[in-house]
Write a protein that holds these residues in place. Structure first.
Motif, short mmCIF file in Angstrom:
data_model
loop_
_atom_site.label_atom_id
_atom_site.label_comp_id
_atom_site.label_asym_id
_atom_site.label_seq_id
_atom_site.Cartn_x
_atom_site.Cartn_y
_atom_site.Cartn_z
N GLY A 152 -1.60 -5.36 11.23
CA GLY A 152 -1.85 -4.86 9.89
C GLY A 152 -0.90 -3.75 9.49
O GLY A 152 0.12 -3.52 10.14
N ASP A 201 -6.14 1.08 5.56
CA ASP A 201 -5.72 0.10 6.54
C ASP A 201 -5.88 -1.29 5.95
O ASP A 201 -6.90 -1.59 5.33
CB ASP A 201 -6.56 0.19 7.82
N GLY A 258 -5.71 -5.23 7.16
CA GLY A 258 -5.59 -6.23 8.21
C GLY A 258 -4.99 -7.51 7.64
O GLY A 258 -5.41 -7.97 6.58
#
Length: 81
Positions: free
Chosen positions: A60, A69, A71
């Motif tokens: 990611g 974040d 992914g």
């Protein structure tokens, strides 16, 4: 009982780009995934400098200034953050 295996290719990100409206992630196998910033509110609100400060991780992308974040598997499945 049999198991169906699907080859999803190499999901490691190798590059991240931005257009005025989209996030574009290039994977190690050459595929590109493009998603509108509307899917990622923190990226949409971020400055160009905050967007540019990212770390490519094994599966990611991480934006430390934004605590965001992404992914790759979720991105390919059409999941937003």
């Amino acid at each position: 009982m049999s198991t169906l295996e699907i080859d999803v290719g190499d999901l490691r990100p190798r590059a991240v780009e931005f257009t005025s409206t989209d996030l574009v992630v290039t994977l190690a196998d050459g595929r590109k995934s493009r998603r509108r910033f509307d899917w990622y509110p923190r990226l949409k609100r971020a400055s160009a400098g905050e967007r540019a400060n990212f770390e490519i991780m094994p599966m990611g992308v991480h934006w430390p200034d934004l605590d965001e974040d992404l992914g790759i598997a979720g991105m390919l499945k059409g999941r937003s953050t």
